[in-house]
Design a protein around this motif. Sequence first.
Motif, PDB file in Angstrom:
ATOM      1  N   GLU A 198      45.650  34.374  28.372  1.00 54.06           N
ATOM      2  CA  GLU A 198      45.094  34.365  29.731  1.00 54.06           C
ATOM      3  C   GLU A 198      43.788  33.587  29.781  1.00 54.06           C
ATOM      4  O   GLU A 198      43.528  32.855  30.732  1.00 54.06           O
ATOM      5  CB  GLU A 198      44.885  35.802  30.200  1.00 54.06           C
ATOM      6  N   TRP A 199      42.942  33.734  28.761  1.00 55.10           N
ATOM      7  CA  TRP A 199      41.672  33.017  28.712  1.00 55.10           C
ATOM      8  C   TRP A 199      41.865  31.561  28.313  1.00 55.10           C
ATOM      9  O   TRP A 199      41.090  30.699  28.694  1.00 55.10           O
ATOM     10  CB  TRP A 199      40.725  33.650  27.694  1.00 55.10           C
ATOM     11  N   ALA A 231      39.594  26.507  32.550  1.00 55.81           N
ATOM     12  CA  ALA A 231      40.134  27.700  33.220  1.00 55.81           C
ATOM     13  C   ALA A 231      39.095  28.466  34.029  1.00 55.81           C
ATOM     14  O   ALA A 231      39.001  29.695  33.934  1.00 55.81           O
ATOM     15  CB  ALA A 231      40.809  28.620  32.201  1.00 55.81           C
ATOM     16  N   ALA A 232      38.318  27.756  34.840  1.00 58.73           N
ATOM     17  CA  ALA A 232      37.349  28.435  35.707  1.00 58.73           C
ATOM     18  C   ALA A 232      38.061  29.096  36.879  1.00 58.73           C
ATOM     19  O   ALA A 232      39.013  28.546  37.436  1.00 58.73           O
ATOM     20  CB  ALA A 232      36.318  27.430  36.225  1.00 58.73           C
ATOM     21  N   SER A 233      37.592  30.281  37.240  1.00 57.90           N
ATOM     22  CA  SER A 233      38.149  30.986  38.399  1.00 57.90           C
ATOM     23  C   SER A 233      37.085  31.902  38.969  1.00 57.90           C
ATOM     24  O   SER A 233      36.095  32.212  38.305  1.00 57.90           O
ATOM     25  CB  SER A 233      39.393  31.796  38.002  1.00 57.90           C
ATOM     26  N   GLY A 234      37.282  32.327  40.207  1.00 55.99           N
ATOM     27  CA  GLY A 234      36.296  33.235  40.787  1.00 55.99           C
ATOM     28  C   GLY A 234      36.511  33.491  42.255  1.00 55.99           C
ATOM     29  O   GLY A 234      37.444  32.960  42.869  1.00 55.99           O
ATOM     30  N   THR A 235      35.636  34.318  42.791  1.00 52.52           N
ATOM     31  CA  THR A 235      35.647  34.622  44.225  1.00 52.52           C
ATOM     32  C   THR A 235      34.222  34.567  44.749  1.00 52.52           C
ATOM     33  O   THR A 235      33.277  34.963  44.053  1.00 52.52           O
ATOM     34  CB  THR A 235      36.218  36.033  44.507  1.00 52.52           C
ATOM     35  N   ALA A 281      32.640  35.078  38.888  1.00 48.20           N
ATOM     36  CA  ALA A 281      33.343  33.941  38.312  1.00 48.20           C
ATOM     37  C   ALA A 281      33.560  34.142  36.820  1.00 48.20           C
ATOM     38  O   ALA A 281      32.867  34.937  36.177  1.00 48.20           O
ATOM     39  CB  ALA A 281      32.542  32.656  38.547  1.00 48.20           C
ATOM     40  N   SER A 282      34.518  33.415  36.287  1.00 48.63           N
ATOM     41  CA  SER A 282      34.749  33.425  34.846  1.00 48.63           C
ATOM     42  C   SER A 282      35.282  32.064  34.421  1.00 48.63           C
ATOM     43  O   SER A 282      35.857  31.326  35.225  1.00 48.63           O
ATOM     44  CB  SER A 282      35.720  34.540  34.449  1.00 48.63           C
ATOM     45  N   TRP A 283      35.051  31.731  33.154  1.00 52.02           N
ATOM     46  CA  TRP A 283      35.556  30.488  32.583  1.00 52.02           C
ATOM     47  C   TRP A 283      35.584  30.630  31.068  1.00 52.02           C
ATOM     48  O   TRP A 283      34.965  31.529  30.501  1.00 52.02           O
ATOM     49  CB  TRP A 283      34.706  29.296  33.026  1.00 52.02           C
ATOM     50  N   TRP A 285      30.637  28.183  45.418  1.00 51.94           N
ATOM     51  CA  TRP A 285      31.475  27.842  44.268  1.00 51.94           C
ATOM     52  C   TRP A 285      31.103  26.465  43.721  1.00 51.94           C
ATOM     53  O   TRP A 285      31.009  26.266  42.510  1.00 51.94           O
ATOM     54  CB  TRP A 285      32.952  27.892  44.647  1.00 51.94           C
ATOM     55  N   ARG A 332      35.318  34.139  26.552  1.00 49.48           N
ATOM     56  CA  ARG A 332      35.408  34.094  28.017  1.00 49.48           C
ATOM     57  C   ARG A 332      34.060  34.513  28.577  1.00 49.48           C
ATOM     58  O   ARG A 332      33.481  35.528  28.159  1.00 49.48           O
ATOM     59  CB  ARG A 332      36.498  35.023  28.537  1.00 49.48           C
TER      60      ARG A 332
END
Length: 198
Positions: free
Chosen positions: A79-80, A125-129, A154-156, A109, A85
């Motif tokens: 997933e990471w 693989a950056a993602s977030g809200t 956020a995470s990456w 963002w 991560r």
Amino acid sequence: MSPTPAAPGIPAEFSVAADSVRRIDVRQELTVDEIPAPTGLAPYAVALAADVAPVRHGRDSDLGTGRFVLLYDPAGSDEWGGRFRVVCFAQAPLETDIGLDPFLADVTWSWLIDALDERGADYVAASGTATKVISTGFGELARQGDGAQIELRASWTPTGFDMKAHVSAWGDLLCMLAGIPPLPDGVRLLTQRRAPRD
């Protein structure tokens, strides 16, 4: 300063990465402390908390806050897309009219991505809200009026062991959300003085 040697049972690559998190140069506008890392997310983790110092509005201001967590799983994670991560959180109060801006979440963002790129942080693989909150006080809270805040989660996945650029980018994001622009090295904001309250 030499890196902290790995404690018994701690993987060497996590020790190197965690040491780089702890040894960052902190922007003058931020107060940063190491805090207990959340449990259950990964076998190993290190975490920081930061608050934006009230350099522009006086000591009674709350300009923003955030958390930075580096997770490590020696077995890796599909997933990471790696063994590390980063998970971060940033929050700041806003003027209500800014909070109503329909592009605020997109801009928030983009500030994170720009900060990572400006600092030279390598990641995938950056993602977030990004969440906007508009509030109105009623009853005993009516005198507070309307308020707004922006919150980014956020995470990456970092692609190396040196996390300084990642932590610095997170600090830049916190300052941007608080209305403090990025400054060249060696340049400092002047502290504004205001008249004491009656």
